[in-house]
Design an enzyme around this catalytic site. Structure first.
Site, PDB file in Angstrom:
ATOM      1  CB  THR A  31      -0.938   0.004   1.221  1.00  0.00           C
ATOM      2  OG1 THR A  31      -1.617  -1.253   1.309  1.00  0.00           O
ATOM      3  CG2 THR A  31      -1.971   1.117   1.096  1.00  0.00           C
ATOM      4  N   GLY A  84       1.165   1.918   5.460  1.00  0.00           N
ATOM      5  CA  GLY A  84       0.065   0.975   5.510  1.00  0.00           C
ATOM      6  C   GLY A  84       0.007   0.284   6.862  1.00  0.00           C
ATOM      7  CG  ASP A  86       0.586  -6.138   8.333  1.00  0.00           C
ATOM      8  OD1 ASP A  86       0.570  -6.255   7.095  1.00  0.00           O
ATOM      9  OD2 ASP A  86       1.624  -5.934   8.987  1.00  0.00           O
ATOM     10  N   GLY A  97       4.301  -4.659  10.296  1.00  0.00           N
ATOM     11  CA  GLY A  97       5.530  -5.425  10.249  1.00  0.00           C
ATOM     12  C   GLY A  97       5.477  -6.664   9.402  1.00  0.00           C
ATOM     13  N   GLY A  98       4.360  -6.846   8.670  1.00  0.00           N
ATOM     14  CA  GLY A  98       4.286  -8.001   7.791  1.00  0.00           C
ATOM     15  C   GLY A  98       5.382  -8.005   6.744  1.00  0.00           C
ATOM     16  N   GLY A  99       5.838  -6.806   6.379  1.00  0.00           N
ATOM     17  CA  GLY A  99       6.922  -6.691   5.411  1.00  0.00           C
ATOM     18  C   GLY A  99       8.300  -6.714   6.037  1.00  0.00           C
ATOM     19  CD  GLU A 105       6.721  -0.462   8.384  1.00  0.00           C
ATOM     20  OE1 GLU A 105       6.282  -0.536   7.231  1.00  0.00           O
ATOM     21  OE2 GLU A 105       6.408  -1.285   9.277  1.00  0.00           O
TER      22      GLU A 105
END
Length: 241
Positions: A31, A84, A86, A97-99, A105
Site C-alpha cells: 500500500t 500501511g 496489517d 511489520g508483515g513486510g 517504521e
C-alpha cells in the site's frame, strides 16, 4: 474493484495532505508503495518534498520515482508519515511489520508530527490479533526471549504460537537491521496496549509490531468509497483530515 485499486485510492487521498516543502516519512509495503509512486509523479511535476524511507525496499522505490531522500539524522523533524498497516482497530491501534520493516517504521512514525495510515477496508478489525504479530528479536538467546514472550502472553490471557519467520531461501528472515522476526499467531489480542508494554521491556526484543497511539488518522478505501477515521485526540485538537 481489486484490492490493489483500493489501496491506490487510499494513497491518492493521503497525497492530498502533502504540501510543498514537507519532510515525509515513507512507509513500507504494497500500500505504501502506491503512495511513493503517486508522490513521485507529483515531484516530477514540481512538488518539492524530502522523504525518509523506512526500508531499503522503499528507498529503492523512492529513488526510482525521483523523490529526494534524507535520513532522520539529516532532518530536524518530519511533518507527516504515510504508511500501511496489517490490522487496524477502532482506536487506531495497529499491527504492522508483515513486510519486516517494523523497527524503522516505528522510529519514523514516532518522529513525525502526524501519521496517516492507508489501507483497504479489510484491514479494519474489531480486535487486533488475527494477523500474526511480528516481533523483531536479537538472534542471541532466542530461546530465552521466546520463553519471556510466552510469559507475557500468558499474563494477558493469550495462548499463542510463536514461529520464526523464514525468508525465501528457507533460512531465517533477516531485517534491514540484521535481526530476526518471530511471528506470534495469537488469534485475538484483548488488550493491545497492555501486551505492547509487556513486550517492550523484554531483553532480546528489539521492537514489536503493535503501534499504539501513533496513527493520527486512517484512510480506508472500499468499493463504496473512502472513509476517513481520526484518532479522538486528533479530532479534539482540530487536526484536519
Amino acid at each position: 474493484m481489486s484490492s490493489d485499486e483500493l489501496k491506490r485510492q487510499a494513497a491518492a487521498v493521503a497525497l492530498e495532505q502533502v504540501r510543498d516543502g514537507m519532510k515525509l516519512g515513507l512507509g513500507t509495503g504494497s500500500t505504501a508503495k502506491h503512495f511513493v509512486e503517486l508522490l513521485g509523479a507529483k515531484v516530477q511535476g514540481g512538488l518539492q518534498v524530502v522523504g525518509v524511507p523506512t526500508s531499503e525496499v522503499t528507498r529503492a522505490d523512492a529513488e526510482r520515482c525521483g523523490i529526494p531522500l534524507a535520513t532522520l539524522d539529516e532532518v530536524d523533524h518530519l511533518d507527516l508519515t504515510v504508511d500501511g498497516a496489517d490490522e487496524i482497530d477502532p482506536a487506531l491501534n495497529l499491527v504492522k511489520g508483515g513486510g519486516g520493516a517494523l523497527l524503522r517504521e516505528k522510529i519514523v512514525a514516532a518522529a513525525s508530527g502526524r501519521m496517516i495510515v492507508i489501507a483497504d477496508d479489510s484491514k479494519l478489525v474489531e480486535t487486533l490479533g488475527r494477523f500474526p504479530l511480528p516481533i523483531e528479536v536479537i538472534p542471541f538467546g532466542l530461546a530465552a526471549t521466546r520463553r519471556a514472550i510466552e510469559q507475557a502472553l500468558a499474563v494477558c490471557g493469550i495462548d499463542g504460537e510463536l514461529k520464526l519467520r523464514n525468508g525465501k531461501d528457507g533460512h531465517a528472515f533477516v531485517t534491514d537491521g540484521g535481526h530476526w522476526i518471530v511471528d506470534a499467531h495469537l488469534g485475538r489480542i484483548p488488550d493491545a496496549p497492555r501486551l505492547a508494554g509487556l513486550l517492550s521491556v523484554i531483553p532480546g526484543i528489539v521492537e514489536h509490531g503493535l503501534f499504539i497511539g501513533l496513527a493520527s488518522s486512517v484512510v480506508l478505501a472500499s468499493p463504496h468509497g473512502i472513509r476517513i477515521i481520526e484518532r479522538p485526540a486528533c479530532r479534539d485538537s482540530g487536526e484536519s483530515k
